[in-house]
Structure formats: structure tokens, C-alpha cells
Design a protein around this motif. Structure first.
Motif, PDB file in Angstrom:
ATOM      1  N   GLU A   3       8.877 -17.799  -1.644  1.00 19.50           N
ATOM      2  CA  GLU A   3       7.596 -17.248  -2.055  1.00 19.50           C
ATOM      3  C   GLU A   3       7.098 -16.172  -1.101  1.00 19.50           C
ATOM      4  O   GLU A   3       6.527 -15.174  -1.501  1.00 19.50           O
ATOM      5  N   ASN A   4       7.339 -16.361   0.214  1.00 14.74           N
ATOM      6  CA  ASN A   4       6.812 -15.403   1.174  1.00 14.74           C
ATOM      7  C   ASN A   4       7.602 -14.095   1.190  1.00 14.74           C
ATOM      8  O   ASN A   4       7.302 -13.193   1.965  1.00 14.74           O
ATOM      9  N   ALA A   5       8.651 -13.991   0.350  1.00 17.62           N
ATOM     10  CA  ALA A   5       9.391 -12.736   0.252  1.00 17.62           C
ATOM     11  C   ALA A   5       8.661 -11.729  -0.630  1.00 17.62           C
ATOM     12  O   ALA A   5       9.055 -10.576  -0.690  1.00 17.62           O
ATOM     13  N   VAL A   6       7.634 -12.183  -1.330  1.00 17.57           N
ATOM     14  CA  VAL A   6       6.851 -11.254  -2.156  1.00 17.57           C
ATOM     15  C   VAL A   6       5.899 -10.462  -1.261  1.00 17.57           C
ATOM     16  O   VAL A   6       5.198 -11.038  -0.427  1.00 17.57           O
ATOM     17  N   ARG A   7       5.898  -9.159  -1.417  1.00 16.84           N
ATOM     18  CA  ARG A   7       4.985  -8.318  -0.647  1.00 16.84           C
ATOM     19  C   ARG A   7       3.984  -7.648  -1.568  1.00 16.84           C
ATOM     20  O   ARG A   7       4.310  -7.300  -2.714  1.00 16.84           O
ATOM     21  N   GLU A   8       2.779  -7.484  -1.052  1.00 16.49           N
ATOM     22  CA  GLU A   8       1.722  -6.781  -1.784  1.00 16.49           C
ATOM     23  C   GLU A   8       1.217  -5.631  -0.924  1.00 16.49           C
ATOM     24  O   GLU A   8       1.035  -5.793   0.293  1.00 16.49           O
ATOM     25  N   THR A   9       1.010  -4.494  -1.545  1.00 15.40           N
ATOM     26  CA  THR A   9       0.500  -3.335  -0.816  1.00 15.40           C
ATOM     27  C   THR A   9      -0.635  -2.698  -1.596  1.00 15.40           C
ATOM     28  O   THR A   9      -0.759  -2.886  -2.820  1.00 15.40           O
ATOM     29  N   GLU A  10      -1.466  -1.961  -0.894  1.00 18.36           N
ATOM     30  CA  GLU A  10      -2.551  -1.212  -1.527  1.00 18.36           C
ATOM     31  C   GLU A  10      -2.698   0.118  -0.805  1.00 18.36           C
ATOM     32  O   GLU A  10      -2.770   0.176   0.423  1.00 18.36           O
ATOM     33  N   HIS A  11      -2.723   1.181  -1.584  1.00 19.91           N
ATOM     34  CA  HIS A  11      -2.948   2.526  -1.061  1.00 19.91           C
ATOM     35  C   HIS A  11      -4.122   3.132  -1.817  1.00 19.91           C
ATOM     36  O   HIS A  11      -4.308   2.840  -3.003  1.00 19.91           O
ATOM     37  N   GLU A  12      -4.924   3.940  -1.153  1.00 20.57           N
ATOM     38  CA  GLU A  12      -6.068   4.528  -1.848  1.00 20.57           C
ATOM     39  C   GLU A  12      -6.333   5.936  -1.340  1.00 20.57           C
ATOM     40  O   GLU A  12      -5.866   6.347  -0.272  1.00 20.57           O
ATOM     41  N   ILE A  13      -7.100   6.669  -2.151  1.00 18.33           N
ATOM     42  CA  ILE A  13      -7.479   8.030  -1.785  1.00 18.33           C
ATOM     43  C   ILE A  13      -8.785   8.372  -2.491  1.00 18.33           C
ATOM     44  O   ILE A  13      -9.062   7.866  -3.593  1.00 18.33           O
ATOM     45  N   ASN A  14      -9.600   9.193  -1.853  1.00 16.19           N
ATOM     46  CA  ASN A  14     -10.826   9.695  -2.470  1.00 16.19           C
ATOM     47  C   ASN A  14     -10.553  11.046  -3.108  1.00 16.19           C
ATOM     48  O   ASN A  14      -9.886  11.910  -2.509  1.00 16.19           O
ATOM     49  N   VAL A  15     -11.059  11.222  -4.308  1.00 19.85           N
ATOM     50  CA  VAL A  15     -10.788  12.434  -5.081  1.00 19.85           C
ATOM     51  C   VAL A  15     -12.101  13.084  -5.487  1.00 19.85           C
ATOM     52  O   VAL A  15     -12.987  12.423  -6.044  1.00 19.85           O
ATOM     53  N   SER A  16     -12.213  14.377  -5.216  1.00 18.91           N
ATOM     54  CA  SER A  16     -13.422  15.128  -5.612  1.00 18.91           C
ATOM     55  C   SER A  16     -13.251  15.678  -7.023  1.00 18.91           C
ATOM     56  O   SER A  16     -13.124  16.883  -7.254  1.00 18.91           O
ATOM     57  N   ALA A  17     -13.224  14.757  -7.968  1.00 17.96           N
ATOM     58  CA  ALA A  17     -13.099  15.086  -9.384  1.00 17.96           C
ATOM     59  C   ALA A  17     -13.624  13.907 -10.186  1.00 17.96           C
ATOM     60  O   ALA A  17     -13.612  12.762  -9.708  1.00 17.96           O
ATOM     61  N   GLU A 131       9.384   0.707   2.341  1.00 17.52           N
ATOM     62  CA  GLU A 131       9.368   2.104   2.786  1.00 17.52           C
ATOM     63  C   GLU A 131       9.256   3.051   1.599  1.00 17.52           C
ATOM     64  O   GLU A 131       8.498   4.023   1.630  1.00 17.52           O
ATOM     65  N   ALA A 132      10.015   2.761   0.532  1.00 24.10           N
ATOM     66  CA  ALA A 132       9.962   3.616  -0.660  1.00 24.10           C
ATOM     67  C   ALA A 132       8.583   3.560  -1.312  1.00 24.10           C
ATOM     68  O   ALA A 132       8.042   4.588  -1.741  1.00 24.10           O
ATOM     69  N   VAL A 133       7.991   2.363  -1.403  1.00 25.82           N
ATOM     70  CA  VAL A 133       6.660   2.222  -1.993  1.00 25.82           C
ATOM     71  C   VAL A 133       5.624   2.972  -1.166  1.00 25.82           C
ATOM     72  O   VAL A 133       4.771   3.683  -1.710  1.00 25.82           O
ATOM     73  N   ASP A 134       5.686   2.831   0.164  1.00 29.07           N
ATOM     74  CA  ASP A 134       4.731   3.527   1.027  1.00 29.07           C
ATOM     75  C   ASP A 134       4.869   5.039   0.890  1.00 29.07           C
ATOM     76  O   ASP A 134       3.880   5.768   0.763  1.00 29.07           O
ATOM     77  N   ARG A 135       6.106   5.507   0.925  1.00 25.27           N
ATOM     78  CA  ARG A 135       6.351   6.953   0.854  1.00 25.27           C
ATOM     79  C   ARG A 135       5.901   7.521  -0.497  1.00 25.27           C
ATOM     80  O   ARG A 135       5.188   8.521  -0.574  1.00 25.27           O
ATOM     81  N   ASN A 136       6.326   6.870  -1.585  1.00 23.81           N
ATOM     82  CA  ASN A 136       5.995   7.387  -2.908  1.00 23.81           C
ATOM     83  C   ASN A 136       4.512   7.244  -3.227  1.00 23.81           C
ATOM     84  O   ASN A 136       3.921   8.119  -3.862  1.00 23.81           O
TER      85      ASN A 136
END
Length: 319
Positions: A3-17, A131-136
Motif C-alpha cells: 500500500e505504501n508504494a502508492v504516491r500522491e503529488t500535487e502541483h499548482e500555479i496561479n494564472v492571470s486569466a 521524476e516524470a510526473v514532477d517534470r511534466n
């Protein structure tokens, strides 16, 4: 797999639109190759209301990958949830969501969520995926922000070159697909390298000669559909372009033979116009320069593909 092999990530950005505009860009997957650098090609396979099945071809850590995902649109909450139906090694499973949160009438926050695990218990595979998820994710969010905030005219142009061939579509396709032979077949190609670890998914690198005798290097990912089409995106570009996608289309003609089209979609790199074309050059100048260069090479390739296919049909082609 534990179960602990599952990873969760969150990336965010603010957009002026406005949030509605940003959500629309996320929702229309067919525009992704023009917006997101990793995305080579995207198709909607099935659609039923707010649910759709899509197939994506993209780069991940420099490798070409393809997968199928289901997506659930929620226009009211401005979110799109996704789950890979068929992942590609080393990914065991992956899902997540795009969430657009209004901050004001002219700005918003975009969150990109992922959860995933590897197909094996090897920690190196999970690290590769992370690494691929973070980069993309970082690349996609920056590109989404740039596209949504862009003001003024979009420097995107699309143009076609077409020839008719008195021959079979398969023979035309073979000529275009066998790019490893282009150095011998095409006079404007000085060097070529072709990788195809998965049938129909190619990485093509080549040095192209210009009129002044110099060469420039390009690298493309190609999605090949036998006898009908090759879709590609350049991931290493000449200085005058920030985007170049294209496709070779082979269509049967009612009277016999085939129609073969080379289609280019290009966005000009306005920051490099003066350095490449001189201080007096304009965006229009750059567009015409790029169009002429690409059309010249495309027509040369199309004419030789035509000669090859018609030669095969008449029995004159080399074995």
C-alpha cells in the motif's frame, strides 16, 4: 505491491486569466499538443456526455510513451478527473485531476493532482515515475499559464502542401515511415537517426541542410498509422520556432490513386526573429520564411514519395 508504494503529488500555479478560459483549455484535449510541450498527439476515442476516453502520446524523461485514459468533466466545479485505463511500463496505474479555482474574475489557481504506483516493486521505477510526473506537471502548468495569459495575436499558422500519386497508399506510407533511409533518399537530409522501441512510435533526429549549406538539428516524436497517416511533434526545434507539429496524410481518391498532404502547424519564436533574420524582420517576415523553408522540404519529400510509389506500381522501383 504494498500500500505504501502508492504516491500522491500535487502541483499548482496561479494564472492571470479567467477560470472559465483556463478550464476550457484543459477540457479540450485535442489542443494539448499546441499547449503542452510533452504532448505529441491527443485523440478523443469515445465521448458520452461528461465522460470521455482519450489516448495520449507524450514524452516522459526523454522517452516516448502512449496510454489511454478515461476523463470525467465537471464544468460546474471546473475540474477534470482522469484515470489511465492502459498504462505503459513502468507505470502500474495512474490517476488524478485538474482543478481550476477562481480567485477573481480575471485570475485563478490551477491544481494538478496525481496518484500512481509502479508496475514492479523496484523503488527505481517509482522514482522514475515521480521524476516524470514532477517534470511534466511543472512544464504543463507553466505552458497552460503562458497560453491562458497570452495577449495580442497568436503567432500560430497552419498550412498544407499536397500532391496526387498514381500509386498505392501503402507504398507512399512506406517511404515516409522508413525515415532511417532519408539520408540516402532526400537531398536536404544530411544525417538521420531513427528509434522505434514500440511499433508505430518513433523518435526521429536529423540534420537538415539549408539553402546556404548550413545544417540544423531537429528531433521529433512520430505516431505512425500504417498506410493512412504519420503525426509528429518536434521536441528539438530550430531557433525561429517555439512549436512545430505536423502530419503526413494519405487519402484514397475516388478516381484511383491517393492524395498525400504534408500539414504544418507552427508558432514563431518572436524573441529570436532579429537574431536570425535581422533587425528589420517582422513576425510576418518570420512566418513567410518558415513557411517557405518547410514547404520546400515537404514538397521535395512528397515528390520523391510520389516517384517511389509510382515506380513500385509500374515495377521500376529497386527491390
Amino acid at each position: 505491491m504494498t500500500e505504501n508504494a502508492v504516491r500522491e503529488t500535487e502541483h499548482e500555479i496561479n494564472v492571470s486569466a479567467p477560470a472559465e478560459l483556463v478550464y476550457a483549455l484543459i477540457a479540450d484535449v485535442t489542443r494539448w499538443p499546441e499547449i503542452f510541450p510533452p504532448t505529441v498527439h491527443a485523440e478523443v476515442v469515445e465521448k458520452d456526455g461528461d465522460t470521455e476516453l482519450i489516448r495520449l502520446w507524450a514524452t516522459a524523461n526523454g522517452a516516448a510513451k502512449t496510454w489511454t485514459s478515461s476523463r470525467l468533466h465537471d464544468p460546474e466545479r471546473m475540474s477534470v478527473a482522469f484515470r489511465q485505463v492502459r498504462s505503459q511500463h513502468p507505470v502500474g496505474a495512474m490517476g488524478g485531476a485538474w482543478v481550476v479555482e477562481p480567485v477573481s474574475g480575471s485570475s485563478c489557481r490551477v491544481r494538478l493532482l496525481h496518484d500512481f504506483y509502479a508496475a514492479t516493486d523496484d523503488p527505481a521505477d517509482l522514482d522514475w515515475i515521480s521524476e516524470a510526473v514532477d517534470r511534466n506537471s511543472a512544464s504543463e502548468l507553466r505552458a497552460l499559464k503562458s497560453s491562458a495569459e497570452a495577449s495580442g495575436p497568436d503567432e500560430l499558422i497552419t498550412f498544407d502542401d499536397t500532391v496526387t500519386v498514381d500509386g498505392h497508399g501503402k507504398d507512399v506510407y512506406d517511404f515516409l515511415n522508413e525515415a532511417q533511409l532519408w539520408q540516402e533518399r532526400l537531398p536536404h537530409v544530411a544525417r538521420v537517426s531513427l528509434e522505434e522501441d514500440e511499433p508505430g512510435l518513433q523518435i526521429l533526429e536529423m540534420d537538415t541542410r539549408t539553402k546556404d549549406g548550413s545544417t540544423h538539428t531537429t528531433r521529433s516524436v512520430r505516431v505512425c498509422r500504417p498506410s493512412t497517416a504519420i503525426v509528429y511533434k518536434q521536441v528539438v526545434l530550430p531557433a525561429l520556432m517555439t512549436l512545430h507539429t505536423g502530419r503526413w496524410l494519405i487519402e484514397e481518391r475516388a478516381g484511383g490513386g491517393v492524395s498525400v498532404t504534408s500539414r504544418h502547424t507552427v508558432r514563431i519564436n518572436t524573441a529570436n526573429i532579429a537574431a536570425v533574420l535581422g533587425p528589420e524582420a517582422t513576425v510576418r517576415t518570420a512566418q513567410e520564411f518558415v513557411r517557405t523553408a518547410l514547404s520546400t522540404n515537404s514538397l521535395a519529400t512528397l515528390d520523391l514519395a510520389k516517384a517511389h510509389a509510382e515506380g513500385v506500381r509500374s515495377g521500376r522501383a529497386e527491390s
